[in-house]
Motif scaffolding. Structure first.
Motif, short mmCIF file in Angstrom:
data_model
loop_
_atom_site.label_atom_id
_atom_site.label_comp_id
_atom_site.label_asym_id
_atom_site.label_seq_id
_atom_site.Cartn_x
_atom_site.Cartn_y
_atom_site.Cartn_z
N VAL A 36 0.83 -1.20 0.00
CA VAL A 36 0.00 0.00 0.00
C VAL A 36 0.87 1.25 0.00
O VAL A 36 0.62 2.20 -0.75
N SER A 37 1.90 1.25 0.82
CA SER A 37 2.80 2.40 0.88
C SER A 37 3.45 2.66 -0.48
O SER A 37 3.54 3.81 -0.94
N GLN A 38 3.89 1.61 -1.14
CA GLN A 38 4.51 1.76 -2.47
C GLN A 38 3.48 2.18 -3.51
O GLN A 38 3.76 3.03 -4.37
N LEU A 39 2.30 1.61 -3.46
CA LEU A 39 1.24 1.98 -4.40
C LEU A 39 0.93 3.46 -4.30
O LEU A 39 0.82 4.16 -5.31
N LEU A 40 0.79 3.95 -3.09
CA LEU A 40 0.48 5.37 -2.91
C LEU A 40 1.66 6.25 -3.28
O LEU A 40 1.48 7.31 -3.89
N GLY A 41 2.86 5.82 -2.92
CA GLY A 41 4.05 6.60 -3.27
C GLY A 41 4.21 6.77 -4.76
O GLY A 41 4.64 7.82 -5.25
N GLN A 42 3.82 5.75 -5.53
CA GLN A 42 3.89 5.83 -6.99
C GLN A 42 2.78 6.67 -7.59
O GLN A 42 2.85 7.06 -8.74
N ASN A 43 1.74 6.94 -6.80
CA ASN A 43 0.56 7.60 -7.35
C ASN A 43 0.10 8.80 -6.53
O ASN A 43 -1.09 9.10 -6.48
N ASP A 44 1.03 9.48 -5.91
CA ASP A 44 0.72 10.70 -5.16
C ASP A 44 0.18 11.74 -6.14
O ASP A 44 0.84 12.10 -7.10
N PRO A 45 -1.04 12.23 -5.91
CA PRO A 45 -1.61 13.20 -6.85
C PRO A 45 -0.94 14.56 -6.81
O PRO A 45 -1.10 15.36 -7.74
N ALA A 46 -0.18 14.84 -5.77
CA ALA A 46 0.48 16.14 -5.66
C ALA A 46 1.83 15.97 -4.95
O ALA A 46 2.03 16.48 -3.85
N PRO A 47 2.77 15.27 -5.59
CA PRO A 47 4.05 15.02 -4.93
C PRO A 47 4.83 16.32 -4.73
O PRO A 47 4.78 17.22 -5.57
N LEU A 48 5.48 16.39 -3.60
CA LEU A 48 6.29 17.55 -3.29
C LEU A 48 7.75 17.25 -3.62
O LEU A 48 8.14 16.09 -3.70
N ALA A 49 8.53 18.28 -3.78
CA ALA A 49 9.96 18.09 -4.05
C ALA A 49 10.62 17.44 -2.85
O ALA A 49 10.23 17.66 -1.70
N GLY A 50 11.62 16.64 -3.11
CA GLY A 50 12.36 15.99 -2.01
C GLY A 50 11.80 14.63 -1.69
O GLY A 50 11.59 13.81 -2.56
N ARG A 51 11.57 14.39 -0.42
CA ARG A 51 11.12 13.08 0.07
C ARG A 51 9.72 12.71 -0.36
O ARG A 51 8.86 13.57 -0.53
N VAL A 52 9.49 11.43 -0.48
CA VAL A 52 8.14 10.93 -0.71
C VAL A 52 7.36 11.13 0.59
O VAL A 52 7.85 10.83 1.68
#
Length: 170
Positions: free
Chosen positions: A61-77
């Motif tokens: 689940v963590s990886q699925l969401l990390g790959q599909n963040d609708p608004a990723p910020l610069a830097g860390r996931v």
């Protein structure tokens, strides 16, 4: 939106770590369920297997969401809790409440950060993790996966390999 898999660093192939983790959780769940049906509480390594399954589900689940963040910020996931809130807000997902999601991530965190804590509750956070609780967390992870995949499939710009998320139901 980006596809839910990523291209290898050499650009030659793709991988789907989150789907692999989900498949492994299913594999170990099926084995545990068969053993539990026969041996109940005497099932060999019951607690350890429950922890492994929940940790593997949480990883997927963590990886699925990390790959599909609708608004990723610069830097860390961002953390799964933050990404889930953004995902829910952007897509109107109501399959898993923020409270239920937070509880799932909390038990996942308890599994992967198992140990003594300064407040003495580190080990006790897993005391409630038995076969029935593991089944509930499996179902929660399944609903999270379904919600995310359904949103991604609704966008014609997404490239999604054929997977049967319904087939992962416990």
């Amino acid at each position: 939106m980006r596809p839910y898999y990523s291209i290898n660093t050499d650009g030659t192939a793709s991988t789907n770590l989150q789907l692999y983790a989900l498949r492994q959780a299913r594999r170990y769940w099926d084995e545990l369920a068969a053993n539990y049906l026969q041996d109940k509480e005497a099932t060999e390594n019951l607690v350890e297997r429950c922890v492994f399954i929940v940790a593997t589900l949480g990883l997927s689940v963590s990886q699925l969401l990390g790959q599909n963040d609708p608004a990723p910020l610069a830097g860390r996931v961002a953390s799964p809790k933050v990404i889930w809130r953004r995902f829910v807000a952007q897509h109107g997902v109501m399959d898993v409440s923020a409270d239920e999601f937070d509880k799932f991530i909390n038990i996942y965190d308890a599994c992967r950060h198992f140990g003594v804590s300064p407040d003495g509750v580190g080990h006790s956070r897993l005391e409630s993790l038995d076969f029935e609780a593991t089944h509930r967390w499996y179902e929660t992870a399944h609903r999270i996966w379904l919600a995310v995949i359904n949103v991604l499939r609704a966008d014609p710009h997404n490239v999604i390999e054929l997977i049967d998320v319904d087939g992962f139901k416990a």
